[in-house]
Enzyme design. Structure first.
Site, PDB file in Angstrom:
ATOM      1  N   SER A  55       0.942  -0.985  -0.049  1.00  0.00           N
ATOM      2  CA  SER A  55       0.098  -0.280   0.042  1.00  0.00           C
ATOM      3  C   SER A  55       0.993   1.215  -0.100  1.00  0.00           C
ATOM      4  O   SER A  55       1.622   1.594  -0.854  1.00  0.00           O
ATOM      5  CB  SER A  55      -0.907  -0.169   1.276  1.00  0.00           C
ATOM      6  OG  SER A  55      -1.984   0.940   0.930  1.00  0.00           O
ATOM      7  N   ASP A  60      -9.197  -6.441  -4.467  1.00  0.00           N
ATOM      8  CA  ASP A  60      -8.709  -5.317  -3.510  1.00  0.00           C
ATOM      9  C   ASP A  60      -9.929  -4.229  -3.520  1.00  0.00           C
ATOM     10  O   ASP A  60     -10.158  -3.698  -4.615  1.00  0.00           O
ATOM     11  CB  ASP A  60      -7.317  -4.796  -4.190  1.00  0.00           C
ATOM     12  CG  ASP A  60      -6.725  -3.679  -3.102  1.00  0.00           C
ATOM     13  OD1 ASP A  60      -7.442  -2.959  -2.521  1.00  0.00           O
ATOM     14  OD2 ASP A  60      -5.449  -3.787  -3.376  1.00  0.00           O
ATOM     15  N   HIS A 117      -7.168  -6.230  -0.153  1.00  0.00           N
ATOM     16  CA  HIS A 117      -6.123  -5.375   0.082  1.00  0.00           C
ATOM     17  C   HIS A 117      -4.979  -5.625   0.753  1.00  0.00           C
ATOM     18  O   HIS A 117      -3.734  -5.213   0.675  1.00  0.00           O
ATOM     19  CB  HIS A 117      -6.543  -3.814   0.544  1.00  0.00           C
ATOM     20  CG  HIS A 117      -5.559  -2.777   0.745  1.00  0.00           C
ATOM     21  ND1 HIS A 117      -5.311  -2.231  -0.644  1.00  0.00           N
ATOM     22  CD2 HIS A 117      -5.110  -1.886   1.425  1.00  0.00           C
ATOM     23  CE1 HIS A 117      -4.109  -1.221  -0.444  1.00  0.00           C
ATOM     24  NE2 HIS A 117      -4.086  -1.057   0.912  1.00  0.00           N
TER      25      HIS A 117
END
Length: 302
Positions: free
Chosen positions: A105, A253, A281
């Site tokens: 991320s 995701d 995610h």
């Protein structure tokens, strides 16, 4: 025989918590966590799998998370480049000139920044659940919240379920410890996606551990402010990346739909895109995925 070493390193005036595991002579895998998440977000199981495969592993707490120092953001605002400077300080603090950088991320964006601006420090890059560092998702989010259609060529906003969760979470009570823990567990559940099982007990233990070890748990929210700041260093072309790159992305995701991973891989010369079926995610609360992600990282860093 491998060792575990915890120590604090300096990044300017800040002290950052770090942990180094494995044979000090082995190649280094440098783990960079995402927004508002402590270094222990990389599970022990994941670290052990990498060490057992002949790597040494460094993980750390970003500024404003865990046992690292916190910042007065109003007086000293920071951006992605400052978080990347912290990452370099961690490598310097452990005497590591170059590493296999694995970021998830926001950590994936930090890895991209390093690969562009500090290429000698990046032996390989693995970007997990990330988006091109120069992509500003704000306009797409705003249109989605307003019920407006996306603009052609724009990377997609989060899923409708995730956006609904953001609105519900903003209104949820967080006055007690139990309410705060429950709210965080709900967020991890949504980030897991809707296809693979979610280990709620593991997520709850993680959240409780994070609360227990944080200097100021609320300070981590400042990462969202940092993430919204865009400068020329963040808009630098990813075509400059020379490190062998693996882009790992979840098929499900909800925060960065798969088009984000595809766009990232397309911008980095020679990058390989691996879309993981069913993954959301954050993969580490879906039983079985931790080992699979470790296998992919081991293969890429071989």
């Amino acid at each position: 025989m491998w060792t575990v070493e915890e120590k604090f390193v300096r990044s300017g005036e800040l002290r950052l918590w770090t942990e180094r595991c494995g044979d000090p002579g082995a190649p280094t895998v440098f783990l960079v966590m995402g927004t508002a998440t402590q270094g222990i977000g990389w599970p022990d199981e994941f670290v052990e799998a990498l060490v057992d495969a002949g790597r040494q592993v460094i993980r750390y707490d970003h500024r404003d998370t865990g046992r690292s120092d916190c910042v007065d953001f109003a007086a000293n605002p920071y951006a992605l480049g400052d978080l990347a400077a912290d990452a370099v300080a961690v490598l310097d603090g452990h005497g590591v000139p170059t590493a296999h950088v694995v970021g998830t991320s926001l950590g994936g964006a930090i890895g991209q920044w390093l690969a562009v601006h500090r290429p000698a420090r990046v032996r390989t890059l693995t970007a997990l659940a990330s988006s091109p560092m120069g992509n500003d998702p704000g306009p797409a989010w705003a249109r989605a919240f307003a019920g407006q259609p996306p603009v052609a060529g724009e990377l997609p906003p989060p899923t409708a379920r995730f956006l609904a969760h953001v609105l519900a979470s903003a209104a949820a009570p967080r006055e007690t410890y139990a309410e705060r823990v429950d709210a965080d567990v709900r967020t991890w559940r949504v980030l897991n996606g809707d296809v693979l099982p979610f280990d709620e007990d593991a997520a709850r233990r993680f959240v409780e551990r994070c609360h227990a070890r944080a200097r100021d748990y609320a300070a981590a929210l400042q990462h969202d402010l940092a993430g919204r700041r865009f400068a020329d260093d963040r808009r630098a072309a990813l075509s400059a990346v020379t490190a062998p790159t693996l882009v790992l992305h979840g098929e499900q995701d909800p925060l960065f739909p798969p088009a984000h991973g595809a766009a990232l891989a397309a911008q980095i010369p020679g990058a390989r895109l691996a879309v993981v079926p069913g993954m959301g995610h954050h993969p580490f609360f879906a039983p079985g995925l931790t080992g699979r992600i470790a296998e992919l990282v081991v293969e890429h860093t071989r």
